[in-house]
Design a protein around this motif. Structure first.
Motif, PDB file in Angstrom:
ATOM      1  N   PHE A   1      -5.292  15.903  -6.086  1.00 19.38           N
ATOM      2  CA  PHE A   1      -5.805  15.290  -6.060  1.00 19.38           C
ATOM      3  C   PHE A   1      -4.548  14.406  -4.981  1.00 19.38           C
ATOM      4  CE2 PHE A   1      -7.273  16.086  -9.720  1.00 19.38           C
ATOM      5  CZ  PHE A   1      -8.913  15.211 -10.213  1.00 19.38           C
ATOM      6  N   LEU A   2      -5.451  13.470  -3.414  1.00 18.28           N
ATOM      7  CA  LEU A   2      -4.880  13.069  -2.603  1.00 18.28           C
ATOM      8  C   LEU A   2      -5.377  11.699  -2.097  1.00 18.28           C
ATOM      9  CD1 LEU A   2      -2.350  12.643  -0.220  1.00 18.28           C
ATOM     10  CD2 LEU A   2      -4.211  14.192   0.902  1.00 18.28           C
ATOM     11  N   GLY A   3      -4.938  10.013  -2.170  1.00 22.60           N
ATOM     12  CA  GLY A   3      -5.416   9.514  -1.675  1.00 22.60           C
ATOM     13  C   GLY A   3      -4.414   8.007  -1.286  1.00 22.60           C
TER      14      GLY A   3
ATOM     15  N   PRO B   1       0.946  -1.353  -0.283  1.00 27.62           N
ATOM     16  CA  PRO B   1       0.151  -0.362   0.320  1.00 27.62           C
ATOM     17  C   PRO B   1       0.886   1.256   0.307  1.00 27.62           C
ATOM     18  CG  PRO B   1      -1.050  -1.444   1.940  1.00 27.62           C
ATOM     19  CD  PRO B   1       0.531  -2.552   0.815  1.00 27.62           C
ATOM     20  N   PHE B   2       0.801   2.134  -0.399  1.00 28.07           N
ATOM     21  CA  PHE B   2       0.804   3.762  -0.823  1.00 28.07           C
ATOM     22  C   PHE B   2       0.572   4.702  -0.687  1.00 28.07           C
ATOM     23  CE2 PHE B   2       0.018   1.903  -5.202  1.00 28.07           C
ATOM     24  CZ  PHE B   2      -0.134   2.900  -6.172  1.00 28.07           C
ATOM     25  N   VAL B   3       0.441   5.932  -0.434  1.00 31.30           N
ATOM     26  CA  VAL B   3      -0.009   7.281  -0.565  1.00 31.30           C
ATOM     27  C   VAL B   3       0.210   7.832  -1.667  1.00 31.30           C
ATOM     28  CG1 VAL B   3      -0.289   9.240   0.386  1.00 31.30           C
ATOM     29  CG2 VAL B   3      -0.328   7.764   2.003  1.00 31.30           C
ATOM     30  N   PHE B   4      -1.143   8.970  -2.375  1.00 29.76           N
ATOM     31  CA  PHE B   4      -0.357   9.570  -4.002  1.00 29.76           C
ATOM     32  C   PHE B   4      -0.713  10.851  -3.458  1.00 29.76           C
ATOM     33  CE2 PHE B   4      -4.892   7.370  -4.897  1.00 29.76           C
ATOM     34  CZ  PHE B   4      -5.179   8.089  -5.981  1.00 29.76           C
ATOM     35  N   LEU B   5      -0.437  11.438  -4.529  1.00 27.90           N
ATOM     36  CA  LEU B   5      -0.754  13.191  -4.414  1.00 27.90           C
ATOM     37  C   LEU B   5      -0.555  13.770  -5.611  1.00 27.90           C
ATOM     38  CD1 LEU B   5      -1.241  15.708  -2.637  1.00 27.90           C
ATOM     39  CD2 LEU B   5       1.521  16.058  -2.267  1.00 27.90           C
ATOM     40  N   VAL B   6      -1.201  14.498  -6.256  1.00 23.42           N
ATOM     41  CA  VAL B   6      -0.676  14.795  -7.722  1.00 23.42           C
ATOM     42  C   VAL B   6      -0.889  16.556  -7.222  1.00 23.42           C
ATOM     43  CG1 VAL B   6      -1.945  15.107  -9.772  1.00 23.42           C
ATOM     44  CG2 VAL B   6      -1.836  13.153  -8.983  1.00 23.42           C
ATOM     45  N   ARG B   7       0.030  16.887  -7.860  1.00 22.62           N
ATOM     46  CA  ARG B   7       0.313  18.875  -7.144  1.00 22.62           C
ATOM     47  C   ARG B   7       1.318  19.786  -7.732  1.00 22.62           C
ATOM     48  NH1 ARG B   7       5.792  19.941  -4.242  1.00 22.62           N
ATOM     49  NH2 ARG B   7       6.903  18.076  -4.592  1.00 22.62           N
ATOM     50  N   ASP B   8       0.878  20.710  -8.529  1.00 23.21           N
ATOM     51  CA  ASP B   8       1.643  21.411  -8.720  1.00 23.21           C
ATOM     52  C   ASP B   8       2.589  22.064  -8.060  1.00 23.21           C
ATOM     53  OD1 ASP B   8       2.477  23.702  -9.814  1.00 23.21           O
ATOM     54  OD2 ASP B   8       0.478  24.996 -10.355  1.00 23.21           O
TER      55      ASP B   8
END
Length: 433
Positions: free
Chosen positions: A424-426, A409-416
């Motif tokens: 997005f964060l999840g 399992p891992f955390v992801f983040l889409v950012r500028d």
């Protein structure tokens, strides 16, 4: 994602500047604009930086609330900037404790009008020029109002300047089902069909008077794609300890990478950043050690996430990453209450929204969210719908590649990466379709 509020209001008329037929089977809405086209609201660099950091902190708070009490074991995607934008459209109409609690949850000390301006400016700055091989990021913000319901001109002007938001009118009172279909159809259209049925049948009723929506759509190619020939089935270890084969991509490349420890009991973690083509946008992946995911998530906060992202430096990385695609829907009333937002649901003061002569009070009835994400060898497609309804009541390259095989399992983040705005964060706990 969706944010729904409800209250009973009177129905003094709104003067429309024009009309268009709305999408879906609902009544054709009128399109209402402020009488003078608004100049986009501006914010100074300090306000932009503070608001981006505030949105990041708000997103982490919401993520932790949604993953508490057993929620760490499920896939999750949310849009911090989408929900922050929706709340930024409400905040200029809030007063007293309602405004104070919303501002505190959003981590902002700016006035509501300045916060709306900074949020809208960040939304605009995150949009790349796009192109055939670039990144597409679109968002639209809309206010739907009951036909004949008066809105405060100052409130309308604030939304128009910050978010280019006009008003569409429809008849919630006589045709709530048709109005809901029209609202949902516009969100579905603005997210390229990714977010369907944002509002449920019980969310919009004859008592609904206002609905605010934010639709966010991202289609981004990796700056360096994963070779399709390197994709194979590899085991992925779920939080319950069981492993299952999943379609896993692989590449060896120079990427921004970090490692360390944190969370409860200092679990080790690794992190890597995957940039998208033609923009400042990137996806960051944070991977706790096997068995440490739930403790890491429980201890994650905004300062720790800032330290992780701030420690990224270029390394040669032997990376594997499972393909994944899913959507999540969440009732956000309880999570927002856990962040201290209570007056908006109980004894709200949204007196800055209705126009002169409107007597009845507004309050928040429900808050829900819907978002979707898909990641493969070529890039990412993600979307989120947000709605508010108001109705009755670089370092030197090492020779040796560091290994990061994401098989857990891992955390992801889409950012500028230029502004720090989180789109997005999840988390991914089971990438199987």
């Amino acid at each position: 994602m969706l944010l729904l509020l409800a209250a009973v209001l009177t129905t003094a008329p709104i003067a429309a500047c024009g009309s268009t037929a709305g999408p879906g089977a609902g009544p054709a809405p009128s399109v209402v604009r402020v009488s003078v086209p608004a100049t986009p609201a501006s914010a100074d660099p300090g306000q932009l930086a503070a608001t981006a950091a505030a949105t990041n902190a708000f997103g982490v708070d919401l993520y932790r609330a949604l993953t508490a009490d057993g929620g760490a074991g499920r896939n999750l995607v949310l849009s911090p900037s989408g929900l922050a934008t929706a709340l930024a459209m409400v905040l200029p109409g809030a007063r007293g404790a309602t405004a104070d609690e919303l501002s505190k949850a959003l981590h902002t000390g700016l006035t509501p009008a300045r916060y709306a301006a900074a949020t809208g400016a960040l939304d605009r700055l995150s949009r790349p020029a796009g192109g055939k091989d670039g990144t597409v990021l679109r968002r639209s913000d809309t206010l739907w109002a009951q036909q004949g319901f008066a809105l405060d001109p100052g409130y309308l002007a604030t939304l128009a300047a910050a978010f280019d938001t006009g008003v569409r009118t429809t008849d919630f009172r006589k045709d709530p089902a048709g109005s809901r279909q029209a609202v949902n159809a516009l969100v579905e259209q603005d997210t390229e069909g990714r977010v369907k049925d944002l509002f449920g049948p019980r969310d919009i009723t004859p008592d609904t008077r206002l609905v605010l929506t934010d639709a966010l759509y991202l289609k981004a190619k990796w700056r360096e794609p994963f070779p399709h020939a390197h994709t194979s089935d590899q085991p992925f270890h779920r939080p319950d300890g069981n492993a299952a084969p999943v379609s896993t991509m692989g590449r060896n490349a120079a990427l921004r990478y970090a490692e360390g420890s944190g969370g409860i009991a200092g679990q080790p973690w690794q992190a890597v950043e995957l940039p998208y083509a033609g923009s400042n946008l990137a996806m960051d992946l944070v991977v706790p050690a096997q068995g440490g995911f739930e403790g890491f998530v429980r201890g994650l906060d905004a300062p720790q996430l800032d330290r992780i992202l701030g420690g990224l430096a270029e390394r040669q990385v032997d990376l594997t990453l499972p393909r994944f695609t899913f959507e999540t829907s969440n009732d956000l009333v309880a999570p927002l209450r856990s962040l201290g937002v209570n007056a908006a649901f109980d004894d709200a003061d949204l007196g800055g929204i209705p126009g002169p002569g409107e007597q009845e009070r507004l309050k928040v009835d429900a808050v829900v969210q819907k978002a979707t994400v898909a990641v493969d060898e070529d890039g990412t497609v993600a979307a989120a719908g947000s709605g508010v309804g108001i109705g009755a009541a670089a370092a030197e390259m090492p020779r040796q590649a560091v290994e990061l095989h994401i098989d857990r399992p891992f955390v992801f983040l889409v950012r500028d990466t230029a502004t720090g705005q989180p789109l997005f964060l999840g988390q991914v706990t089971d990438p199987r379709p």
